[in-house]
Design an enzyme around this catalytic site. Structure first.
Site, mmCIF file in Angstrom:
data_model
loop_
_atom_site.group_PDB
_atom_site.id
_atom_site.type_symbol
_atom_site.label_atom_id
_atom_site.label_comp_id
_atom_site.label_asym_id
_atom_site.label_seq_id
_atom_site.Cartn_x
_atom_site.Cartn_y
_atom_site.Cartn_z
ATOM 1 N N HIS A 15 -2.676 -0.192 -2.757
ATOM 2 C CA HIS A 15 -3.736 0.166 -2.234
ATOM 3 C C HIS A 15 -5.238 0.154 -3.382
ATOM 4 O O HIS A 15 -4.802 0.301 -4.516
ATOM 5 C CB HIS A 15 -3.652 1.790 -1.803
ATOM 6 C CG HIS A 15 -4.721 2.509 -1.174
ATOM 7 N ND1 HIS A 15 -4.791 2.462 0.077
ATOM 8 C CD2 HIS A 15 -5.629 3.315 -1.854
ATOM 9 C CE1 HIS A 15 -5.784 3.172 0.459
ATOM 10 N NE2 HIS A 15 -6.372 3.780 -0.649
ATOM 11 N N ASP A 75 0.907 -1.053 -0.069
ATOM 12 C CA ASP A 75 -0.044 -0.222 0.020
ATOM 13 C C ASP A 75 0.971 1.235 0.177
ATOM 14 O O ASP A 75 1.383 1.482 0.776
ATOM 15 C CB ASP A 75 -0.928 0.066 1.300
ATOM 16 C CG ASP A 75 -2.037 0.966 1.048
ATOM 17 O OD1 ASP A 75 -1.882 2.186 0.502
ATOM 18 O OD2 ASP A 75 -3.199 0.527 1.445
#
Length: 232
Positions: A201, A170
């Site tokens: 993400h 992420d």
């Protein structure tokens, strides 16, 4: 698919929520918490999918105090710039109060069995975690929540069931932050956390820049079982 209007508990106004209903009731309700892009086509699609799973889906407009009915995508830099500006201006404490109002409204909807939870993505993933701490939601699901490391102490004692989906790569949540969150929730039997290797993400946003079908399928399967367990 319909819309409802919800009054803010602080008396400052009212906001809309997109609602999708299942084929049969009574059913539990799921409050779908938006990303930084507002009540976007992606959020509406998720709300529809929640209804397909047999729940009442309710997606409230949390940016209404800044700009009503924001609906953006992740496709252009201009949309990203606007979304980030909205995030910076957004009052998260007021957002939680609006979510509590939405939760109460969802429980009152015709056909609701009285049980209601939340599911959030990105900013919504953080707010879902906050709902596990601060509200009476029956369950909560956080997809790649941001800024959760600052809630580590509270998450350690979260009283309401919380399912967390964490993207290993992420770009908005460094490894150190992920480690702090995982260490905090590990002793809490009410919290279940999963890390998805090699994904970024928003891996579960259909058609998004970082969509990953395999990770999304696994995460969504876990979510479906979790919601059925707590809201059926």
């Amino acid at each position: 698919m319909t819309e409802i209007t919800i009054k803010a508990t602080d008396g400052s106004g009212e906001f809309f929520a997109y609602v999708a209903r299942p084929k049969s009731t009574p059913a539990g309700a799921v409050v779908v918490i938006q990303e930084i892009f507002g009540v976007s086509p992606a959020m509406r699609a998720i709300t529809d999918a929640i209804a397909d799973q047999g729940f009442i889906g309710v997606c409230p407009d949390l940016f209404w105090r800044l700009e009503p009915r924001v609906s953006l995508t992740d496709k252009t830099q201009a949309e990203w710039d606007k979304a980030m500006a909205l995030l910076k201006a957004f009052d998260q404490d007021k957002g939680v109060e609006d979510l509590k109002a939405t939760l109460a409204a969802a429980r009152r909807l015709e056909g609701c069995n009285g049980r209601a939870g939340t599911i959030g993505f990105c900013l919504g993933g953080r707010l879902a975690a906050l709902m596990a701490i601060r509200s009476d939601a029956d369950c909560n699901v956080s997809y790649y929540g941001v800024m959760l490391e600052g809630l580590a102490g509270e998450l350690r004692h979260a009283a309401n069931p919380l399912l967390m989906h964490i993207a290993e790569n992420d770009k908005f949540v460094p490894k150190e932050a992920q480690g702090a969150v995982l260490a905090a929730v590990m002793p809490n039997p009410r919290v279940e956390a999963h890390v998805y290797p090699g994904v970024d993400h928003a891996f579960a946003r259909v058609g998004g820049q970082h969509w990953d079908g395999r990770a999304a399928a696994i995460a969504n399967g876990r979510t479906a079982a979790f919601l059925a367990r707590w809201l059926a």
